[in-house]
Scaffold this motif. Structure first.
Motif, PDB file in Angstrom:
ATOM      1  N   PRO A 393      -3.703 -15.271  -4.135  1.00 36.28           N
ATOM      2  CA  PRO A 393      -2.669 -14.343  -4.615  1.00 36.28           C
ATOM      3  C   PRO A 393      -3.147 -13.467  -5.777  1.00 36.28           C
ATOM      4  CG  PRO A 393      -1.731 -16.514  -4.243  1.00 36.28           C
ATOM      5  CD  PRO A 393      -3.216 -16.664  -4.101  1.00 36.28           C
ATOM      6  N   GLN A 394      -3.895 -14.050  -6.696  1.00 36.86           N
ATOM      7  CA  GLN A 394      -4.384 -13.286  -7.843  1.00 36.86           C
ATOM      8  C   GLN A 394      -5.325 -12.179  -7.391  1.00 36.86           C
ATOM      9  OE1 GLN A 394      -7.076 -15.299 -10.659  1.00 36.86           O
ATOM     10  NE2 GLN A 394      -5.726 -14.616 -12.323  1.00 36.86           N
ATOM     11  N   MET A 395      -6.250 -12.512  -6.503  1.00 34.45           N
ATOM     12  CA  MET A 395      -7.201 -11.521  -6.020  1.00 34.45           C
ATOM     13  C   MET A 395      -6.509 -10.483  -5.142  1.00 34.45           C
ATOM     14  SD  MET A 395      -9.954 -12.412  -7.468  1.00 34.45           S
ATOM     15  CE  MET A 395     -11.240 -11.482  -6.667  1.00 34.45           C
ATOM     16  N   TYR A 396      -5.498 -10.906  -4.382  1.00 35.22           N
ATOM     17  CA  TYR A 396      -4.724  -9.952  -3.588  1.00 35.22           C
ATOM     18  C   TYR A 396      -4.087  -8.900  -4.494  1.00 35.22           C
ATOM     19  CZ  TYR A 396      -0.844  -8.113  -0.806  1.00 35.22           C
ATOM     20  OH  TYR A 396       0.037  -7.277  -0.171  1.00 35.22           O
ATOM     21  N   THR A 397      -3.559  -9.336  -5.613  1.00 37.57           N
ATOM     22  CA  THR A 397      -2.952  -8.413  -6.577  1.00 37.57           C
ATOM     23  C   THR A 397      -3.983  -7.426  -7.097  1.00 37.57           C
ATOM     24  OG1 THR A 397      -1.319 -10.068  -7.223  1.00 37.57           O
ATOM     25  CG2 THR A 397      -1.710  -8.269  -8.769  1.00 37.57           C
ATOM     26  N   TYR A 398      -5.189  -7.916  -7.407  1.00 38.05           N
ATOM     27  CA  TYR A 398      -6.248  -7.034  -7.905  1.00 38.05           C
ATOM     28  C   TYR A 398      -6.654  -6.011  -6.836  1.00 38.05           C
ATOM     29  CZ  TYR A 398      -6.798 -10.735 -11.415  1.00 38.05           C
ATOM     30  OH  TYR A 398      -6.584 -11.665 -12.391  1.00 38.05           O
ATOM     31  N   THR A 399      -6.767  -6.491  -5.597  1.00 41.35           N
ATOM     32  CA  THR A 399      -7.158  -5.587  -4.508  1.00 41.35           C
ATOM     33  C   THR A 399      -6.168  -4.440  -4.371  1.00 41.35           C
ATOM     34  OG1 THR A 399      -8.174  -7.414  -3.274  1.00 41.35           O
ATOM     35  CG2 THR A 399      -7.669  -5.428  -2.051  1.00 41.35           C
ATOM     36  N   CYS A 400      -4.887  -4.784  -4.296  1.00 46.45           N
ATOM     37  CA  CYS A 400      -3.868  -3.749  -4.091  1.00 46.45           C
ATOM     38  C   CYS A 400      -3.786  -2.802  -5.280  1.00 46.45           C
ATOM     39  CB  CYS A 400      -2.515  -4.406  -3.834  1.00 46.45           C
ATOM     40  SG  CYS A 400      -2.420  -5.306  -2.272  1.00 46.45           S
ATOM     41  N   SER A 401      -3.790  -3.340  -6.495  1.00 46.75           N
ATOM     42  CA  SER A 401      -3.705  -2.474  -7.674  1.00 46.75           C
ATOM     43  C   SER A 401      -4.952  -1.615  -7.791  1.00 46.75           C
ATOM     44  CB  SER A 401      -3.497  -3.308  -8.937  1.00 46.75           C
ATOM     45  OG  SER A 401      -4.557  -4.224  -9.132  1.00 46.75           O
ATOM     46  N   ASN A 402      -6.096  -2.180  -7.463  1.00 43.42           N
ATOM     47  CA  ASN A 402      -7.347  -1.427  -7.517  1.00 43.42           C
ATOM     48  C   ASN A 402      -7.321  -0.247  -6.552  1.00 43.42           C
ATOM     49  OD1 ASN A 402      -9.783  -1.123  -8.798  1.00 43.42           O
ATOM     50  ND2 ASN A 402     -10.823  -2.785  -7.727  1.00 43.42           N
ATOM     51  N   MET A 403      -6.811  -0.486  -5.344  1.00 44.68           N
ATOM     52  CA  MET A 403      -6.725   0.584  -4.363  1.00 44.68           C
ATOM     53  C   MET A 403      -5.725   1.650  -4.805  1.00 44.68           C
ATOM     54  SD  MET A 403      -8.952  -0.194  -2.090  1.00 44.68           S
ATOM     55  CE  MET A 403      -8.601   0.774  -0.633  1.00 44.68           C
ATOM     56  N   MET A 404      -4.633   1.223  -5.420  1.00 38.51           N
ATOM     57  CA  MET A 404      -3.662   2.186  -5.942  1.00 38.51           C
ATOM     58  C   MET A 404      -4.293   3.055  -7.021  1.00 38.51           C
ATOM     59  SD  MET A 404       0.015   0.275  -6.242  1.00 38.51           S
ATOM     60  CE  MET A 404      -0.181  -1.433  -5.845  1.00 38.51           C
ATOM     61  N   LEU A 405      -5.059   2.430  -7.912  1.00 40.05           N
ATOM     62  CA  LEU A 405      -5.708   3.178  -8.988  1.00 40.05           C
ATOM     63  C   LEU A 405      -6.761   4.139  -8.444  1.00 40.05           C
ATOM     64  CD1 LEU A 405      -6.156   0.240 -11.530  1.00 40.05           C
ATOM     65  CD2 LEU A 405      -4.586   2.170 -11.765  1.00 40.05           C
ATOM     66  N   ARG A 406      -7.298   3.840  -7.268  1.00 39.43           N
ATOM     67  CA  ARG A 406      -8.335   4.687  -6.676  1.00 39.43           C
ATOM     68  C   ARG A 406      -7.758   5.726  -5.729  1.00 39.43           C
ATOM     69  NH1 ARG A 406     -10.860   5.068 -10.139  1.00 39.43           N
ATOM     70  NH2 ARG A 406     -11.964   6.532  -8.844  1.00 39.43           N
ATOM     71  N   GLY A 407      -6.461   5.733  -5.555  1.00 41.32           N
ATOM     72  CA  GLY A 407      -5.884   6.777  -4.688  1.00 41.32           C
ATOM     73  C   GLY A 407      -5.361   6.258  -3.369  1.00 41.32           C
ATOM     74  N   ASP A 408      -4.722   5.047  -3.383  1.00 35.23           N
ATOM     75  CA  ASP A 408      -4.053   4.500  -2.209  1.00 35.23           C
ATOM     76  C   ASP A 408      -5.013   3.683  -1.354  1.00 35.23           C
ATOM     77  OD1 ASP A 408      -2.000   3.852  -0.573  1.00 35.23           O
ATOM     78  OD2 ASP A 408      -1.330   5.878  -0.238  1.00 35.23           O
ATOM     79  N   GLY A 409      -4.620   3.456  -0.091  1.00 36.99           N
ATOM     80  CA  GLY A 409      -5.446   2.659   0.799  1.00 36.99           C
ATOM     81  C   GLY A 409      -5.059   1.198   0.816  1.00 36.99           C
TER      82      GLY A 409
END
Length: 619
Positions: A393-409
């Motif tokens: 769950p922690q890494m899932y949160t990082y993945t999604c937030s990271n993609m949001m910060l990079r412009g979606d995906g």
């Protein structure tokens, strides 16, 4: 009366406040009217703007210790009427006009450097005239770039050099430097390692919400500021289309229980000072991220795994995370996967163990580049052509937030076990899979992740690229051999690349990259084995492995040329048909070029062999 000092101060303050400057690690050097660089100093001798004897003195010179091929030269004038003359070759114009002067210096400095020339005129930030020129090393003339009404960030100016690897290296060093600073700060305030990346992720995501960005300094209490951060995250996440919104919000809500959010005061164990948590949050954490990291996250920027860099630094000495097998892939390797798979703008990319999203970010970046100016295609890439699974769950949160910060995906990222998420992935019809499976599942376990990825891309006759422990390629274990034989019965092992032993420094793990073609049974087909042990990267204190001598681009081109042409080169590559019980590495089949060997090479290889056996528990 015109005052050029005002213009100079505007330029100086602009660059000194740029996020790429740091007191801890020298990545960018700004000098006024002189340079400590011996070569620059020598070139400026006899280069006065008056034509008389003496030394030329550009108003500002910016140099980059990580790459000596590039410099920025700046000339200023107070009056906009003195920005550019109609005849830049006249001696008096070189002295009196900003554009004429900076081109004069650029022509001289371009004998040894690629020069970005910037001319600035005007006495206020709101009324500037800025011109840009690129004078490439050894060229007889310059390239005129666009004019502007304001100065830009150094990161933006780096794009003009059109050397993506140089810009990425500088950005890597900068972000690692910032991560080290925050890691030490969090350690001093006794914030746990597993809380640090969550804190950074939550704040960076909150800063993308304009109401929070404009008001975070005004909250009167820690409780009010905490609620504002979580509310901002709630707003951003709910508008994002993330698959598992409750999971992300639950992860961020855990911050309520941390010392920085649950107390009114907090003690700095390094300075032995007790401060208010409100003051620490506002000035030492949020403001720092806003000023130093947020500017690097504009959606037009390169695909850079920012949270991955922070996470790697935060858990560097945290054995609990490494024991979970969490080893994040270096960025130059995630980019290499795009080359090895020959990814196209029409591919659908899948990662079954996302981590912080490094592979998806690299793939999105490459597909965006291939899409060019087609904005409709870019929207389709980020909304339909990226999918992944992350179990933690922690890494899932990082993945999604990271993609949001990079412009979606992030829309098609699932939280769960990839082996149970197959029904969700099949409809996406992935054509390419990149993965770095957890290493604590054993050699056969890692190969089962590859087998799963192949099953997902097989209906589309896709490709899989994976980086796994070398033990997967060479161990003689019954279950491992069984998995490898199952894979080879259906799919072709196109290539295996032996990677540098210290690729994941400071984690001690020896790895290889495997490339597969789905739905091509391996029998009767040869595999290309590459010996990619030297990528040009070197270990540097506090920076990890970096391309300090700017060798990687040339090395990579040699690698890829041999790989694409299936060349057999002594000391680098060989072709061989293999079975599940065989060793899958270049070292087992490659012809050695003995003419280049020295005693030092022999000693080094013996040490590497002993280290390899120790790290892989081979007796």
């Amino acid at each position: 009366m015109a005052n050029e000092t005002l213009t100079e101060n505007i330029v100086y303050d602009h660059f000194k406040n740029d996020p790429l400057f740091s007191d801890k690690t020298i990545k960018v050097i700004l000098e006024r009217q002189q340079s400590a660089n011996i070569l620059i100093d020598e070139l400026l001798k006899g280069a006065t703007k008056t034509g008389k004897s003496g030394k030329g003195r550009p108003d500002f010179i910016i140099t980059f210790p990580t790459n000596s091929d590039y410099i920025i030269v700046i000339e200023t004038k107070a009056e906009i009427s003195k920005h550019e003359s109609k005849n830049s070759t006249k001696q008096e114009n070189i002295r009196d006009y900003a554009v004429d002067g900076v081109l004069h210096y650029s022509k001289i400095l371009s004998r040894e450097f690629n020069v970005l020339a910037i001319a600035v005129s005007g006495e206020t930030k709101d009324n500037l005239s800025v011109s840009h020129f690129l004078w490439k090393k050894g060229n007889s003339d310059y390239e005129k770039l666009e004019n502007d009404r304001e100065l830009r960030s150094i990161n933006s100016y780096l794009k003009y050099f059109r050397n993506e690897h140089f810009a990425d290296t500088l950005l890597h060093i900068n972000i690692v430097d910032k991560a080290i600073y925050l890691n030490e700060l969090f350690h001093a305030y006794s914030i746990q390692e597993n809380e640090r990346c969550t804190l950074v992720s939550a704040i960076l995501l909150a800063l993308t919400y304009e109401p929070f960005r404009n008001s975070f300094t005004s909250y009167p209490t820690t409780d009010a500021l905490t609620k504002a951060i979580l509310e901002a995250d709630n707003q951003v996440i709910n508008l994002s289309g993330v698959r598992n919104i409750p999971q992300m919000l639950a992860e961020y809500s855990k911050l309520n229980a941390t010392v920085l959010f649950s107390s009114d005061t907090i003690r700095n164990t390094k300075t032995r000072q007790t401060k208010t948590t409100l003051g620490v949050l506002k000035t030492e954490v949020i403001s720092y991220l806003y000023q130093n990291i947020y500017p690097l996250l504009s959606k037009e920027e390169k695909g850079f795994d920012v949270l991955g860099k922070f996470y790697s630094e935060f858990i560097r000495y945290a054995g609990t995370q490494q024991s979970l097998g969490l080893v994040l892939t270096p960025q130059h390797i995630t980019d290499l996967f795009c080359d090895l798979s020959n990814i196209s703008k029409d591919d659908v990319l899948y990662d079954c163990c996302c981590g912080t999203g490094g592979f998806l970010i690299a793939g999105m970046k490459r597909m965006f580049a291939l899409a060019g100016s087609d904005e409709d295609k870019k929207y389709k890439i980020k909304s339909q052509q990226l999918c992944g699974v992350e179990m933690l769950p922690q890494m899932y949160t990082y993945t999604c937030s990271n993609m949001m910060l990079r412009g979606d995906g992030k829309t098609n990222i699932y939280n769960g076990d990839c082996f149970n998420c197959t029904p969700f992935i099949i409809p996406h019809k992935p054509t390419v899979a990149f993965l770095n499976p957890p290493y604590n599942v054993g050699s056969d376990g890692q190969m089962k992740f590859i087998e799963h990825a192949l099953e997902m891309v097989a209906p589309q006759n896709g490709r899989v690229v994976a980086i796994v422990q070398m033990s997967c390629a060479i161990k003689n274990e019954k279950e491992l051999i069984a998995v490898k034989n199952r894979i080879l019965a259906k799919h072709h092992l196109k290539a295996v690349l032996s990677m540098p032993d210290d690729l994941f420094y400071p984690v001690g793990v020896v790895t290889c990259v495997m490339v597969f073609e789905a739905n091509k049974p391996n029998e009767g087909r040869k595999t290309w084995f590459g010996y990619f042990k030297d990528d040009g990267f070197e270990k540097r204190k506090n920076l990890g492995r970096i391309d300090a001598r700017n060798q990687y681009n040339n090395i990579k081109e040699r690698w890829l040329s041999a790989y694409r042409n299936l060349d057999e080169i002594a000391g680098l590559s060989v072709r061989q048909e293999v079975k599940g019980e065989d060793e899958w590495c270049a070292e087992a089949y490659m012809e050695t070029d003995y003419s280049t060997l020295t005693d030092e090479d022999f000693i080094k290889k013996i040490k590497e062999y002993v280290a390899f056996k120790f790290l892989n528990n081979i007796e």
